[in-house]
Motif scaffolding. Sequence first.
Motif, PDB file in Angstrom:
ATOM      1  N   GLY A 142      33.903  -8.683 -20.102  1.00  0.00           N
ATOM      2  CA  GLY A 142      35.145  -9.070 -19.449  1.00  0.00           C
ATOM      3  C   GLY A 142      36.352  -8.906 -20.337  1.00  0.00           C
ATOM      4  O   GLY A 142      36.232  -8.631 -21.537  1.00  0.00           O
ATOM      5  N   SER A 143      37.522  -9.092 -19.721  1.00  0.00           N
ATOM      6  CA  SER A 143      38.780  -8.903 -20.435  1.00  0.00           C
ATOM      7  C   SER A 143      39.909  -9.672 -19.764  1.00  0.00           C
ATOM      8  O   SER A 143      39.811 -10.056 -18.599  1.00  0.00           O
ATOM      9  CB  SER A 143      39.148  -7.416 -20.465  1.00  0.00           C
ATOM     10  OG  SER A 143      39.335  -6.945 -19.143  1.00  0.00           O
ATOM     11  N   SER A 144      40.978  -9.852 -20.510  1.00  0.00           N
ATOM     12  CA  SER A 144      42.241 -10.365 -20.000  1.00  0.00           C
ATOM     13  C   SER A 144      43.268 -10.278 -21.119  1.00  0.00           C
ATOM     14  O   SER A 144      42.912 -10.244 -22.289  1.00  0.00           O
ATOM     15  CB  SER A 144      42.115 -11.814 -19.536  1.00  0.00           C
ATOM     16  OG  SER A 144      43.315 -12.225 -18.902  1.00  0.00           O
TER      17      SER A 144
ATOM     18  N   VAL B 266      38.607  -9.760 -25.159  1.00  0.00           N
ATOM     19  CA  VAL B 266      37.394  -9.348 -24.475  1.00  0.00           C
ATOM     20  C   VAL B 266      36.372 -10.470 -24.588  1.00  0.00           C
ATOM     21  O   VAL B 266      36.387 -11.250 -25.545  1.00  0.00           O
ATOM     22  CB  VAL B 266      36.805  -8.026 -25.038  1.00  0.00           C
ATOM     23  CG1 VAL B 266      37.717  -6.858 -24.721  1.00  0.00           C
ATOM     24  CG2 VAL B 266      36.522  -8.116 -26.519  1.00  0.00           C
ATOM     25  N   ALA B 267      35.510 -10.539 -23.592  1.00  0.00           N
ATOM     26  CA  ALA B 267      34.360 -11.437 -23.629  1.00  0.00           C
ATOM     27  C   ALA B 267      33.139 -10.569 -23.894  1.00  0.00           C
ATOM     28  O   ALA B 267      32.991  -9.495 -23.301  1.00  0.00           O
ATOM     29  CB  ALA B 267      34.218 -12.181 -22.306  1.00  0.00           C
ATOM     30  N   GLU B 268      32.286 -11.047 -24.782  1.00  0.00           N
ATOM     31  CA  GLU B 268      31.153 -10.254 -25.238  1.00  0.00           C
ATOM     32  C   GLU B 268      29.904 -11.124 -25.256  1.00  0.00           C
ATOM     33  O   GLU B 268      29.948 -12.278 -25.674  1.00  0.00           O
ATOM     34  CB  GLU B 268      31.493  -9.751 -26.650  1.00  0.00           C
ATOM     35  CG  GLU B 268      30.522  -8.838 -27.294  1.00  0.00           C
ATOM     36  CD  GLU B 268      31.039  -8.363 -28.644  1.00  0.00           C
ATOM     37  OE1 GLU B 268      31.210  -7.153 -28.804  1.00  0.00           O
ATOM     38  OE2 GLU B 268      31.284  -9.213 -29.537  1.00  0.00           O
ATOM     39  N   VAL B 269      28.811 -10.559 -24.782  1.00  0.00           N
ATOM     40  CA  VAL B 269      27.515 -11.225 -24.847  1.00  0.00           C
ATOM     41  C   VAL B 269      26.544 -10.250 -25.486  1.00  0.00           C
ATOM     42  O   VAL B 269      26.361  -9.129 -24.986  1.00  0.00           O
ATOM     43  CB  VAL B 269      27.015 -11.639 -23.444  1.00  0.00           C
ATOM     44  CG1 VAL B 269      25.601 -12.181 -23.502  1.00  0.00           C
ATOM     45  CG2 VAL B 269      27.942 -12.658 -22.814  1.00  0.00           C
ATOM     46  N   GLU B 270      25.961 -10.659 -26.598  1.00  0.00           N
ATOM     47  CA  GLU B 270      24.983  -9.831 -27.304  1.00  0.00           C
ATOM     48  C   GLU B 270      25.475  -8.404 -27.517  1.00  0.00           C
ATOM     49  O   GLU B 270      24.804  -7.430 -27.178  1.00  0.00           O
ATOM     50  CB  GLU B 270      23.641  -9.860 -26.574  1.00  0.00           C
ATOM     51  CG  GLU B 270      23.039 -11.248 -26.509  1.00  0.00           C
ATOM     52  CD  GLU B 270      21.794 -11.342 -25.654  1.00  0.00           C
ATOM     53  OE1 GLU B 270      21.260 -10.305 -25.235  1.00  0.00           O
ATOM     54  OE2 GLU B 270      21.358 -12.484 -25.416  1.00  0.00           O
TER      55      GLU B 270
ATOM     56  N   PRO C 293      39.672 -10.742 -29.906  1.00  0.00           N
ATOM     57  CA  PRO C 293      40.685  -9.717 -29.618  1.00  0.00           C
ATOM     58  C   PRO C 293      40.026  -8.344 -29.449  1.00  0.00           C
ATOM     59  O   PRO C 293      39.070  -8.002 -30.162  1.00  0.00           O
ATOM     60  CB  PRO C 293      41.586  -9.744 -30.859  1.00  0.00           C
ATOM     61  CG  PRO C 293      41.392 -11.101 -31.443  1.00  0.00           C
ATOM     62  CD  PRO C 293      39.955 -11.446 -31.170  1.00  0.00           C
ATOM     63  N   ALA C 294      40.537  -7.575 -28.518  1.00  0.00           N
ATOM     64  CA  ALA C 294      40.041  -6.217 -28.302  1.00  0.00           C
ATOM     65  C   ALA C 294      40.459  -5.331 -29.461  1.00  0.00           C
ATOM     66  O   ALA C 294      41.489  -5.571 -30.108  1.00  0.00           O
ATOM     67  CB  ALA C 294      40.599  -5.662 -26.992  1.00  0.00           C
ATOM     68  N   THR C 295      39.662  -4.306 -29.709  1.00  0.00           N
ATOM     69  CA  THR C 295      39.979  -3.307 -30.727  1.00  0.00           C
ATOM     70  C   THR C 295      39.927  -1.934 -30.082  1.00  0.00           C
ATOM     71  O   THR C 295      39.450  -1.773 -28.945  1.00  0.00           O
ATOM     72  CB  THR C 295      38.974  -3.346 -31.892  1.00  0.00           C
ATOM     73  OG1 THR C 295      37.694  -2.900 -31.417  1.00  0.00           O
ATOM     74  CG2 THR C 295      38.851  -4.756 -32.481  1.00  0.00           C
ATOM     75  N   LEU C 296      40.387  -0.937 -30.828  1.00  0.00           N
ATOM     76  CA  LEU C 296      40.343   0.435 -30.309  1.00  0.00           C
ATOM     77  C   LEU C 296      38.913   0.882 -30.022  1.00  0.00           C
ATOM     78  O   LEU C 296      38.691   1.720 -29.150  1.00  0.00           O
ATOM     79  CB  LEU C 296      41.031   1.393 -31.283  1.00  0.00           C
ATOM     80  CG  LEU C 296      42.541   1.188 -31.428  1.00  0.00           C
ATOM     81  CD1 LEU C 296      43.110   2.122 -32.482  1.00  0.00           C
ATOM     82  CD2 LEU C 296      43.260   1.381 -30.100  1.00  0.00           C
ATOM     83  N   ALA C 297      37.948   0.317 -30.705  1.00  0.00           N
ATOM     84  CA  ALA C 297      36.546   0.651 -30.451  1.00  0.00           C
ATOM     85  C   ALA C 297      36.092   0.209 -29.052  1.00  0.00           C
ATOM     86  O   ALA C 297      35.078   0.696 -28.551  1.00  0.00           O
ATOM     87  CB  ALA C 297      35.655   0.022 -31.522  1.00  0.00           C
ATOM     88  N   ASP C 298      36.852  -0.672 -28.418  1.00  0.00           N
ATOM     89  CA  ASP C 298      36.509  -1.190 -27.087  1.00  0.00           C
ATOM     90  C   ASP C 298      37.102  -0.365 -25.942  1.00  0.00           C
ATOM     91  O   ASP C 298      36.877  -0.680 -24.774  1.00  0.00           O
ATOM     92  CB  ASP C 298      37.010  -2.632 -26.946  1.00  0.00           C
ATOM     93  CG  ASP C 298      36.417  -3.576 -27.984  1.00  0.00           C
ATOM     94  OD1 ASP C 298      35.233  -3.413 -28.326  1.00  0.00           O
ATOM     95  OD2 ASP C 298      37.158  -4.476 -28.435  1.00  0.00           O
ATOM     96  N   ILE C 299      37.865   0.665 -26.254  1.00  0.00           N
ATOM     97  CA  ILE C 299      38.637   1.396 -25.238  1.00  0.00           C
ATOM     98  C   ILE C 299      37.781   1.893 -24.081  1.00  0.00           C
ATOM     99  O   ILE C 299      38.167   1.750 -22.916  1.00  0.00           O
ATOM    100  CB  ILE C 299      39.433   2.561 -25.870  1.00  0.00           C
ATOM    101  CG1 ILE C 299      40.585   2.009 -26.706  1.00  0.00           C
ATOM    102  CG2 ILE C 299      39.945   3.536 -24.819  1.00  0.00           C
ATOM    103  CD1 ILE C 299      41.693   1.343 -25.912  1.00  0.00           C
ATOM    104  N   ASP C 300      36.630   2.489 -24.341  1.00  0.00           N
ATOM    105  CA  ASP C 300      35.819   3.032 -23.245  1.00  0.00           C
ATOM    106  C   ASP C 300      35.421   1.936 -22.257  1.00  0.00           C
ATOM    107  O   ASP C 300      35.532   2.117 -21.037  1.00  0.00           O
ATOM    108  CB  ASP C 300      34.586   3.755 -23.779  1.00  0.00           C
ATOM    109  CG  ASP C 300      34.935   5.070 -24.467  1.00  0.00           C
ATOM    110  OD1 ASP C 300      36.045   5.604 -24.230  1.00  0.00           O
ATOM    111  OD2 ASP C 300      34.092   5.573 -25.239  1.00  0.00           O
ATOM    112  N   ALA C 301      34.971   0.801 -22.767  1.00  0.00           N
ATOM    113  CA  ALA C 301      34.606  -0.312 -21.880  1.00  0.00           C
ATOM    114  C   ALA C 301      35.828  -0.841 -21.149  1.00  0.00           C
ATOM    115  O   ALA C 301      35.757  -1.147 -19.946  1.00  0.00           O
ATOM    116  CB  ALA C 301      33.936  -1.431 -22.675  1.00  0.00           C
ATOM    117  N   LEU C 302      36.962  -0.929 -21.840  1.00  0.00           N
ATOM    118  CA  LEU C 302      38.186  -1.420 -21.206  1.00  0.00           C
ATOM    119  C   LEU C 302      38.639  -0.490 -20.081  1.00  0.00           C
ATOM    120  O   LEU C 302      39.112  -0.955 -19.041  1.00  0.00           O
ATOM    121  CB  LEU C 302      39.290  -1.601 -22.243  1.00  0.00           C
ATOM    122  CG  LEU C 302      39.052  -2.737 -23.240  1.00  0.00           C
ATOM    123  CD1 LEU C 302      40.048  -2.658 -24.385  1.00  0.00           C
ATOM    124  CD2 LEU C 302      39.106  -4.089 -22.557  1.00  0.00           C
TER     125      LEU C 302
END
Length: 153
Positions: free
Chosen positions: A67-69, A58-62, A8-17
């Motif tokens: 990615g997102s959806s 979100v999809a995360e690698v290292e 799940p996305a978090t608020l810390a992910d906002i810039d990337a999103l």
Amino acid sequence: MTNLQIRPATLADIDALKEFEQGVIAAERPVAENLREGEITYYDLIQLIADAQCQLLVAEVEKTLIGSSYMKIKPSPAHHKFDRHGYIGFVFLQPEYRGQGISQQLIQALFSWGKTHGVTEVLLDVYNDNAPAIKAYEKLGFKKSLVEMRVEI
């Protein structure tokens, strides 16, 4: 991909999103004649993260987001078979990760989340001229349902 994490996305992910959102818009501009010029946004990302009727993944690698959806549970029109449905949007992958089945993994994770919330039907919108996206969605079992048409007068 063994080091792929879907979460799940978090608020810390906002810039990337926000960057992903602009990537979606850039990809759609060539096939969406009705988008206005200049900077636009589609999503209220903070609301998508906070909404209990929505799962933004979100999809995360290292430790890098790639990615997102999301799936949002919405009421269906009264004339539909089911009283509510899951709506999928914001499907984005960084270009170097496309074609590896990651978007399918994101959507399958959303299907699982939707099932745990009583969703039995899932809808999405895709531009008619976006053949790669249509092909990817068809691999997941989606079928074309309704064609929206437009004209400028």
